[in-house]
Motif scaffolding. Structure first.
Motif, PDB file in Angstrom:
ATOM      1  N   TRP A   1      -5.075   3.956  11.051  1.00 43.81           N
ATOM      2  CA  TRP A   1      -4.593   3.908   9.529  1.00 43.81           C
ATOM      3  C   TRP A   1      -5.066   5.529   9.491  1.00 43.81           C
ATOM      4  N   LYS A   2      -5.724   6.031  10.039  1.00 40.56           N
ATOM      5  CA  LYS A   2      -5.287   7.673   9.900  1.00 40.56           C
ATOM      6  C   LYS A   2      -4.290   8.261  10.721  1.00 40.56           C
TER       7      LYS A   2
ATOM      8  N   ARG B   1      -0.639   7.861   9.505  1.00 41.30           N
ATOM      9  CA  ARG B   1      -1.101   8.541   8.531  1.00 41.30           C
ATOM     10  C   ARG B   1      -0.685   9.992   8.985  1.00 41.30           C
TER      11      ARG B   1
ATOM     12  N   ASP C   1       3.654   7.366   4.854  1.00 40.18           N
ATOM     13  CA  ASP C   1       2.607   7.693   3.372  1.00 40.18           C
ATOM     14  C   ASP C   1       2.048   6.415   2.394  1.00 40.18           C
TER      15      ASP C   1
ATOM     16  N   PRO D   1      -7.213   3.727   1.390  1.00 44.16           N
ATOM     17  CA  PRO D   1      -7.470   4.688   0.735  1.00 44.16           C
ATOM     18  C   PRO D   1      -7.963   6.289   0.993  1.00 44.16           C
ATOM     19  N   ASP D   2      -8.383   5.418   2.585  1.00 38.58           N
ATOM     20  CA  ASP D   2      -9.774   6.303   3.165  1.00 38.58           C
ATOM     21  C   ASP D   2      -9.152   7.346   3.929  1.00 38.58           C
ATOM     22  N   ALA D   3      -7.947   6.499   4.081  1.00 40.27           N
ATOM     23  CA  ALA D   3      -6.709   7.312   5.447  1.00 40.27           C
ATOM     24  C   ALA D   3      -5.845   7.798   4.569  1.00 40.27           C
ATOM     25  N   GLY D   4      -6.368   7.783   3.441  1.00 42.87           N
ATOM     26  CA  GLY D   4      -5.390   8.556   2.505  1.00 42.87           C
ATOM     27  C   GLY D   4      -3.556   8.204   1.973  1.00 42.87           C
ATOM     28  N   MET D   5      -3.396   7.146   2.410  1.00 45.81           N
ATOM     29  CA  MET D   5      -1.826   6.294   1.760  1.00 45.81           C
ATOM     30  C   MET D   5      -2.487   6.059   0.837  1.00 45.81           C
ATOM     31  N   ARG D   6      -1.685   5.004   0.223  1.00 45.27           N
ATOM     32  CA  ARG D   6      -1.493   4.485  -0.219  1.00 45.27           C
ATOM     33  C   ARG D   6      -0.750   2.192  -0.005  1.00 45.27           C
ATOM     34  N   ARG D   7      -1.404   2.122  -0.705  1.00 46.27           N
ATOM     35  CA  ARG D   7      -1.242   0.319  -1.073  1.00 46.27           C
ATOM     36  C   ARG D   7      -0.382  -0.143  -1.332  1.00 46.27           C
TER      37      ARG D   7
ATOM     38  N   ASP E   1      -4.573   2.354  -8.497  1.00 47.53           N
ATOM     39  CA  ASP E   1      -3.845   3.110  -7.451  1.00 47.53           C
ATOM     40  C   ASP E   1      -2.707   2.220  -6.523  1.00 47.53           C
TER      41      ASP E   1
END
Length: 224
Positions: free
Chosen positions: A51-52, A55, A60, A85-91, A119
């Protein structure tokens, strides 16, 4: 007709370019200048995702299949849901609606499996034809079933849902006009125009390749 001819010419040109044309097609996505918010949606039983890395390459958000019908839960959903969320992405969560199963049983299955999260993006209902279901209900019956499904899911999540309606289903049932919810339309490399209302999200390609996930991915953009 002119649009179809231009698209056909573009495909022919890509074919003539061989490897270079295919590389362009698999790397293509709508311009971020016009569509700043872009992301992926995963199918059932998805491949592993970094995921990171995804990202860092411009995703996004991600939509994940959570449930299908009344009796299938995706085994990868919970781990991917927690990792985003840890990767800075919306879900966001997706339910694959079955024309062969009870709508309220499907809603209960989704609500039991998908947590309410402040979120989270609006949940999406995918309404497409599938090989494992040949049922074709009457339009009024299907619209009523979907209304019941939507009401129960929106009560659980406290947010309106997205409708991801395939072109084939919308041609037969005109759901995009019957159900007043944001539309997620699909069309490879060409903006879709089959829905009764303007789309809010567009699956722009289902063959993009990007670092962070193996194989082709479904790439989406949000309307500006």
């Amino acid at each position: 007709m002119r649009l179809l001819l231009r698209f056909g010419a573009a495909l022919a040109a890509l074919g003539g370019l061989g490897v270079g044309g295919w590389s362009y097609a698999t790397g293509w996505h709508p311009p971020t200048e016009r569509y700043p918010l872009q992301g992926i949606d995963l199918p059932e039983n998805p491949p592993p995702v970094e995921w990171k890395t995804l990202r860092a390459n411009g995703a996004d958000f991600a939509y994940l299949v959570a449930t299908s019908g009344a009796d299938r839960r995706d085994a990868a959903f919970e781990a991917n849901w927690a990792a985003l969320p840890d990767a800075g992405m919306r879900r966001g969560a997706v339910h694959l609606f079955s024309l062969c199963q009870d709508a309220l049983a499907q809603a209960n299955a989704f609500n039991t499996f998908v947590p309410r999260a402040g979120d989270a993006l609006p949940a999406a209902i995918d309404i497409s034809y599938h090989d494992d279901c040949t049922a074709r209900p009457e339009r009024a019956e299907l619209v009523e079933d979907l209304q019941h499904f939507i009401q129960r899911v929106e009560t659980h999540l406290a947010k309106p849902v997205l409708l991801r309606v395939s072109k084939a289903v919308d041609a037969d049932y005109q759901l995009s006009g019957a159900l007043p919810r944001p539309i997620w339309a699909m069309g490879n490399m060409l903006e879709p125009d089959y829905a009764a209302r303007p789309w809010r999200m567009w699956r722009a390609t289902d063959f993009r390749r990007i670092d962070g996930v193996e194989g082709p991915v479904n790439w989406n953009v949000v309307a500006p």
